[in-house]
Design an enzyme around this catalytic site. Structure first.
Site, short mmCIF file in Angstrom:
data_model
loop_
_atom_site.label_atom_id
_atom_site.label_comp_id
_atom_site.label_asym_id
_atom_site.label_seq_id
_atom_site.Cartn_x
_atom_site.Cartn_y
_atom_site.Cartn_z
N ASN A 6 -69.30 -19.26 0.64
CA ASN A 6 -68.62 -19.29 -0.66
C ASN A 6 -67.80 -20.59 -0.73
O ASN A 6 -66.90 -20.81 0.08
CB ASN A 6 -67.71 -18.06 -0.78
CG ASN A 6 -66.97 -18.03 -2.11
OD1 ASN A 6 -66.44 -19.04 -2.55
ND2 ASN A 6 -66.91 -16.87 -2.73
N ASP A 8 -65.96 -21.72 -3.35
CA ASP A 8 -64.94 -21.74 -4.42
C ASP A 8 -63.77 -22.66 -4.09
O ASP A 8 -63.23 -23.35 -4.95
CB ASP A 8 -64.34 -20.33 -4.62
CG ASP A 8 -65.29 -19.36 -5.27
OD1 ASP A 8 -66.36 -19.79 -5.73
OD2 ASP A 8 -64.96 -18.16 -5.29
N HIS A 9 -63.36 -22.64 -2.81
CA HIS A 9 -62.12 -23.36 -2.49
C HIS A 9 -62.30 -24.87 -2.38
O HIS A 9 -61.31 -25.60 -2.35
CB HIS A 9 -61.45 -22.76 -1.26
CG HIS A 9 -60.92 -21.38 -1.58
ND1 HIS A 9 -60.31 -21.10 -2.77
CD2 HIS A 9 -60.94 -20.22 -0.89
CE1 HIS A 9 -59.96 -19.81 -2.79
NE2 HIS A 9 -60.34 -19.25 -1.66
N ARG A 17 -55.67 -31.14 -8.43
CA ARG A 17 -55.35 -32.43 -9.05
C ARG A 17 -56.08 -32.63 -10.37
O ARG A 17 -56.00 -33.71 -10.94
CB ARG A 17 -55.75 -33.56 -8.09
CG ARG A 17 -54.76 -33.81 -6.99
CD ARG A 17 -53.46 -34.37 -7.58
NE ARG A 17 -52.50 -34.64 -6.54
CZ ARG A 17 -52.36 -35.81 -5.91
NH1 ARG A 17 -53.15 -36.82 -6.21
NH2 ARG A 17 -51.45 -35.95 -4.99
N ARG A 48 -60.56 -20.84 -12.95
CA ARG A 48 -59.50 -21.51 -12.17
C ARG A 48 -60.05 -22.46 -11.11
O ARG A 48 -59.37 -23.38 -10.72
CB ARG A 48 -58.59 -20.47 -11.51
CG ARG A 48 -59.28 -19.68 -10.43
CD ARG A 48 -58.32 -18.79 -9.70
NE ARG A 48 -57.90 -17.66 -10.53
CZ ARG A 48 -57.41 -16.54 -10.00
NH1 ARG A 48 -57.25 -16.43 -8.70
NH2 ARG A 48 -57.07 -15.54 -10.78
N HIS A 49 -61.27 -22.21 -10.64
CA HIS A 49 -61.84 -23.15 -9.68
C HIS A 49 -63.26 -23.58 -10.10
O HIS A 49 -63.45 -24.70 -10.51
CB HIS A 49 -61.76 -22.64 -8.22
CG HIS A 49 -62.04 -21.18 -8.01
ND1 HIS A 49 -63.14 -20.54 -8.52
CD2 HIS A 49 -61.34 -20.25 -7.32
CE1 HIS A 49 -63.12 -19.28 -8.15
NE2 HIS A 49 -62.04 -19.05 -7.43
N GLY A 190 -62.60 -11.53 3.59
CA GLY A 190 -61.62 -11.54 4.67
C GLY A 190 -62.19 -11.80 6.05
O GLY A 190 -61.48 -11.68 7.04
N GLY A 211 -66.00 -17.27 2.72
CA GLY A 211 -65.47 -18.44 2.03
C GLY A 211 -64.25 -19.03 2.67
O GLY A 211 -64.30 -20.07 3.35
N HIS A 212 -63.11 -18.37 2.51
CA HIS A 212 -61.82 -18.96 2.85
C HIS A 212 -61.75 -19.48 4.28
O HIS A 212 -61.27 -20.59 4.54
CB HIS A 212 -60.70 -17.93 2.59
CG HIS A 212 -59.34 -18.47 2.80
ND1 HIS A 212 -58.64 -18.29 3.96
CD2 HIS A 212 -58.56 -19.25 2.01
CE1 HIS A 212 -57.48 -18.91 3.87
NE2 HIS A 212 -57.41 -19.50 2.70
#
Ligand code: PXP
Length: 235
Positions: A6, A8-9, A17, A48-49, A190, A211-212
């Site tokens: 993922n 997204d980040h 920015r 948002r992303h 998670g 993802g994260h």
């Protein structure tokens, strides 16, 4: 077990920015070169992303499997029918949540889920539903015609040491029930380099969405290395 990354980040950093970089498309291609077997993004209502241009460009560039997470709304269904990802994952969405909070309640949202699932599948898009590890939700997902379920591992990931085994057992039982009913079984939320082991050993799970943790490690050691290290843990 397959790994879908993922990204997204990557877009979260770009949006910090409101700039042009880092480019999510570049991240997707690097993740694929490093062994990812799928790329996942969540197109949120608030954008948002990930933005609409990202999903359009990813559709042109991703060579493995493009999975778009989205709410089962009219707007999102329309975008998916136009962009045609390989797979849509239906998720619940709250405007101010930091990340997805729990699985979709398929039982309570049956009408919306059936409608979106039917239209997406008729267009040749696989439909997966993100659900909590609950056998009633597995049965409802089968009943509404989904191809797959993604079992929410967030409860396992956040569990205290004393309840972790019980949360893992719920994931395993739900995965077995889903597989037995003919659904493809995915899991995610998670998961990290440190808690992945017990989930990676559940044989009925075919693919993980992470993802994260991968993007966090990538910010320090590089994306290719971060993806390769996770692929190794799924072997
Ligand atoms: N699966 C779903 C349905 C999600 O919404 C997310 C987060 O966007 C993930 C998996 C990945 O979770 P994490 O970023 O904690 O790895």
């Amino acid at each position: 077990m397959r790994l879908a990354v993922n990204i997204d980040h990557i877009a979260t950093i770009r949006e910090a920015r409101k700039a042009r970089e880092p480019e999510p498309i570049a991240a997707a291609l690097l993740a694929e070169l490093a062994g990812a077997q799928g790329i996942t993004v969540h197109l949120r209502g608030d954008r948002r992303h990930i933005k609409d241009r990202d999903v359009e460009l990813l559709r042109q560039m991703v060579a493995t499997k493009l999975n778009i997470e989205m709410a089962a709304t009219e707007e999102m269904t329309g975008i998916a029918l136009r962009v045609r990802p390989d797979q849509v994952t239906l998720v619940p969405e709250q405007p101010h949540e930091i990340t997805t909070q729990g699985g979709l309640d398929v039982v309570a949202n049956r009408a919306a889920v059936i409608g979106a699932t039917r239209r997406l599948r008729e267009a040749g898009i696989r439909v997966s539903i993100f659900i909590d590890p609950d056998e009633a939700q597995v049965a409802a997902s089968k009943e509404v015609g989904a191809d797959a379920v993604e079992i929410n591992t967030g409860g396992y990931a956040d569990a205290s040491p004393s309840s972790r085994a019980a949360r893992l057992a719920e994931v395993r039982r739900s995965a077995e029930a889903a597989s037995a009913s003919g659904l493809e079984v995915l899991a995610g939320h998670g998961l990290t380099y440190f808690n992945i082991g017990p989930v990676a050993s559940i044989r009925t799970i075919e693919e993980l969405n992470i993802g994260h943790s991968i993007i966090s490690r990538a910010s320090l050691v590089g994306l290719e290395r971060a993806v390769r290290e996770m692929v190794e843990l799924l072997r």
